[in-house]
Scaffold this active site. Structure first.
Site, short mmCIF file in Angstrom:
data_model
loop_
_atom_site.label_atom_id
_atom_site.label_comp_id
_atom_site.label_asym_id
_atom_site.label_seq_id
_atom_site.Cartn_x
_atom_site.Cartn_y
_atom_site.Cartn_z
N LYS A 83 0.85 -1.19 0.00
CA LYS A 83 0.00 0.00 0.00
C LYS A 83 0.88 1.24 0.00
O LYS A 83 1.79 1.37 0.84
CB LYS A 83 -0.84 -0.01 1.28
CG LYS A 83 -2.32 0.23 1.08
CD LYS A 83 -3.02 0.02 2.41
CE LYS A 83 -4.42 0.52 2.40
NZ LYS A 83 -5.03 0.41 3.74
O1 G3P Z 1 -7.72 1.07 5.80
C1 G3P Z 1 -8.13 2.26 5.26
C2 G3P Z 1 -9.49 2.76 5.69
O2 G3P Z 1 -10.45 1.77 5.54
C3 G3P Z 1 -9.53 3.50 6.99
O3 G3P Z 1 -10.83 3.73 7.45
O4 G3P Z 1 -12.41 4.31 9.28
O5 G3P Z 1 -9.98 4.94 9.50
O6 G3P Z 1 -11.47 6.10 7.88
P1 G3P Z 1 -11.18 4.83 8.58
#
Ligand code: G3P
Length: 214
Positions: A83
């Site tokens: 990533k």
């Molecule tokens: O892994 C990336 C993403 O899904 C993060 O989500 O909830 O931290 O905005 P969030």
């Protein structure tokens, strides 16, 4: 639509794997830090359990270092997808990873043109963050639909990985728009099957069955 789980927690990964629902895993530095475990062995164990794409993120912000980290991460398992952040240096690193045959998931995408760029350079996955866009009152589904349209216009093979999902509706909306993958946090995964009428209906069926048997 493929379902990935957005966590680095081994118990949660095993739980959803057992339901036959898991196609892959995404992690990020915040999720890995929460587990308090060493990064490399943790990713190796996740790959062992899932036997599918597992995103592991670099923490460098300069292309040379990103590529070095990417190579190191990719050597952990054939399932690792590296990533990279969607910044200028990240795009340079993406180009070099593609050349080296390393699969890349470009993260932190918040506008369609970023998704266009990562597809042009050859990312395997593009990760638009839906919940974080909704958080600042921008309609994440508009962004997702525009990305789908752009990718379809040019037949890009980059897969759209809907990330930052906050509730089951996000998953359903992303599926309607045609995201290739939804990466779902465990708490949201748990809610996908729940409906009060399902629980009430089952309770009634079982009560009637008991009555009928006298
Ligand atoms: O892994 C990336 C993403 O899904 C993060 O989500 O909830 O931290 O905005 P969030």
């Amino acid at each position: 639509m493929k379902f990935f789980i957005d966590t680095a927690n081994l118990d949660e990964i095993r739980k959803f794997k057992a339901m036959g629902l898991l196609d892959g895993v995404t992690t990020n530095p915040s999720l890995v830090a929460k587990e308090g475990k060493e990064f490399r062995p943790l990713i190796a164990e996740i790959c062992e359990i899932v036997q599918g794409p597992v995103s592991a993120e670099v923490v460098a912000t300069e292309a040379d270092q990103m590529v070095a980290e990417a190579k190191e991460l990719a050597s952990i398992s054939k399932h690792v997808v590296v990533k990279l952040p969607t910044i200028r240096e990240g795009i340079k690193a993406l180009a070099r990873c593609v050349e080296a045959g390393i699969k890349v998931n470009m993260t932190l995408i918040f506008q369609p043109v970023q998704a266009l760029i990562v597809a042009k350079v050859g990312a395997a996955y593009a990760s638009p963050f839906l919940g974080r866009l909704d958080d600042i009152s921008q309609d994440s589904m508009d962004m997702l639909a525009e990305i789908r349209e752009i990718y379809d216009n040019y037949h890009f093979s980059t897969q759209i990985l809907a990330a930052s999902l906050r509730h089951p509706l996000h998953v359903a909306q992303a599926a309607r728009i045609g995201a290739d993958v939804a990466t779902i946090p465990p708490a949201v995964f748990d809610k996908l099957l729940d409906h009060p009428l399902t629980a009430i209906g089952l309770e009634k069926f079982l009560a009637d069955w008991k009555k009928g048997k006298g």
